[in-house]
Design a protein around this motif. Structure first.
Motif, PDB file in Angstrom:
ATOM      1  N   HIS A 167      -3.946   0.198   3.052  1.00 24.15           N
ATOM      2  CA  HIS A 167      -5.367   0.092   3.405  1.00 24.15           C
ATOM      3  C   HIS A 167      -5.978  -1.087   2.651  1.00 24.15           C
ATOM      4  O   HIS A 167      -5.604  -1.388   1.520  1.00 24.15           O
ATOM      5  CB  HIS A 167      -6.087   1.391   3.015  1.00 24.15           C
ATOM      6  CG  HIS A 167      -7.448   1.540   3.599  1.00 24.15           C
ATOM      7  ND1 HIS A 167      -8.527   0.810   3.177  1.00 24.15           N
ATOM      8  CD2 HIS A 167      -7.901   2.346   4.584  1.00 24.15           C
ATOM      9  CE1 HIS A 167      -9.592   1.171   3.872  1.00 24.15           C
ATOM     10  NE2 HIS A 167      -9.240   2.099   4.733  1.00 24.15           N
TER      11      HIS A 167
ATOM     12  N   MET B 114      -4.713   5.308   4.674  1.00 25.66           N
ATOM     13  CA  MET B 114      -3.261   5.338   4.795  1.00 25.66           C
ATOM     14  C   MET B 114      -2.693   4.218   3.927  1.00 25.66           C
ATOM     15  O   MET B 114      -3.452   3.401   3.398  1.00 25.66           O
ATOM     16  CB  MET B 114      -2.852   5.169   6.257  1.00 25.66           C
ATOM     17  CG  MET B 114      -3.409   6.275   7.154  1.00 25.66           C
ATOM     18  SD  MET B 114      -2.990   6.073   8.882  1.00 25.66           S
ATOM     19  CE  MET B 114      -1.300   6.637   8.869  1.00 25.66           C
TER      20      MET B 114
ATOM     21  N   GLU C 126       0.852  10.988   3.133  1.00 30.64           N
ATOM     22  CA  GLU C 126       0.820  10.126   4.327  1.00 30.64           C
ATOM     23  C   GLU C 126      -0.583   9.605   4.600  1.00 30.64           C
ATOM     24  O   GLU C 126      -0.752   8.459   4.996  1.00 30.64           O
ATOM     25  CB  GLU C 126       1.330  10.887   5.542  1.00 30.64           C
ATOM     26  CG  GLU C 126       2.828  11.054   5.562  1.00 30.64           C
ATOM     27  CD  GLU C 126       3.317  11.645   6.871  1.00 30.64           C
ATOM     28  OE1 GLU C 126       2.543  11.751   7.844  1.00 30.64           O
ATOM     29  OE2 GLU C 126       4.500  12.011   6.923  1.00 30.64           O
ATOM     30  N   SER C 127      -1.608  10.474   4.433  1.00 32.05           N
ATOM     31  CA  SER C 127      -2.982  10.054   4.690  1.00 32.05           C
ATOM     32  C   SER C 127      -3.955  11.003   4.011  1.00 32.05           C
ATOM     33  O   SER C 127      -3.597  12.121   3.635  1.00 32.05           O
ATOM     34  CB  SER C 127      -3.274  10.023   6.195  1.00 32.05           C
ATOM     35  OG  SER C 127      -3.229  11.324   6.738  1.00 32.05           O
TER      36      SER C 127
ATOM     37  N   ALA D 130       4.741   8.131   8.890  1.00 32.80           N
ATOM     38  CA  ALA D 130       3.906   7.122   8.234  1.00 32.80           C
ATOM     39  C   ALA D 130       4.417   6.835   6.822  1.00 32.80           C
ATOM     40  O   ALA D 130       5.032   7.677   6.178  1.00 32.80           O
ATOM     41  CB  ALA D 130       2.462   7.599   8.173  1.00 32.80           C
ATOM     42  N   GLU D 131       4.126   5.642   6.369  1.00 32.07           N
ATOM     43  CA  GLU D 131       4.509   5.242   5.024  1.00 32.07           C
ATOM     44  C   GLU D 131       3.679   6.026   4.004  1.00 32.07           C
ATOM     45  O   GLU D 131       2.479   6.242   4.190  1.00 32.07           O
ATOM     46  CB  GLU D 131       4.251   3.743   4.861  1.00 32.07           C
ATOM     47  CG  GLU D 131       4.736   3.181   3.554  1.00 32.07           C
ATOM     48  CD  GLU D 131       4.500   1.682   3.463  1.00 32.07           C
ATOM     49  OE1 GLU D 131       4.460   1.192   2.332  1.00 32.07           O
ATOM     50  OE2 GLU D 131       4.347   1.028   4.507  1.00 32.07           O
TER      51      GLU D 131
END
Length: 135
Positions: free
Chosen positions: A39, A36, A22-23, A2-3
């Motif tokens: 958003h 994330m 990542e989150s 993930a970004e």
């Protein structure tokens, strides 16, 4: 993978986290929310609970927060907590005292609205206790 995006967890005492992640899962007042990168912009209040941060390396870090608010943007998230600490450093006596104080607030409530708010806070604290302290 993930970004990554910038996340900061701040309490009045200190800056607990300031890094690319990542989150993050936030215990928002209206329910848990996962944030994330990219958003949609939103600001939300935070209830007592556990914040779970997933680092760029894939590790999870958990923090206990006692209220506050989160400012979420596509490029990052800042959570300003009334009080926060890493789960591994949670003080059982402090949490027990907060629960006792909340019970007293319920008993001392002057009207239905105050009692409902106090009962809600007590419920959040006891749920939090069950989530971070093994039986």
């Amino acid at each position: 993978m993930a970004e990554a995006f910038q996340f900061e967890l701040v309490s009045p005492e200190r800056l607990l986290v300031s890094e690319k992640i990542e989150s993050v899962v936030i215990p928002a007042t209206e329910g848990e929310m996962t944030v994330m990168a990219n958003h949609a912009p939103v600001m939300t209040t935070v209830k007592p609970g556990v914040v779970t941060v997933k680092t760029v390396g894939g590790q999870e870090e958990r923090y206990v927060v006692f209220g506050g608010f989160a400012d979420i943007l596509p490029t990052g998230c800042t959570l300003l907590a009334e009080s926060a600490t890493a789960v591994k450093h949670i003080d059982r006596a402090d949490l027990a005292q907060r629960i006792q104080d909340a019970r007293e607030d319920v008993a001392d409530a002057k009207d239905d609205h105050s009692r409902t708010k106090a009962e809600e806070f007590l419920h959040q604290l006891t749920t939090l206790e069950g989530a971070v302290i093994p039986a």
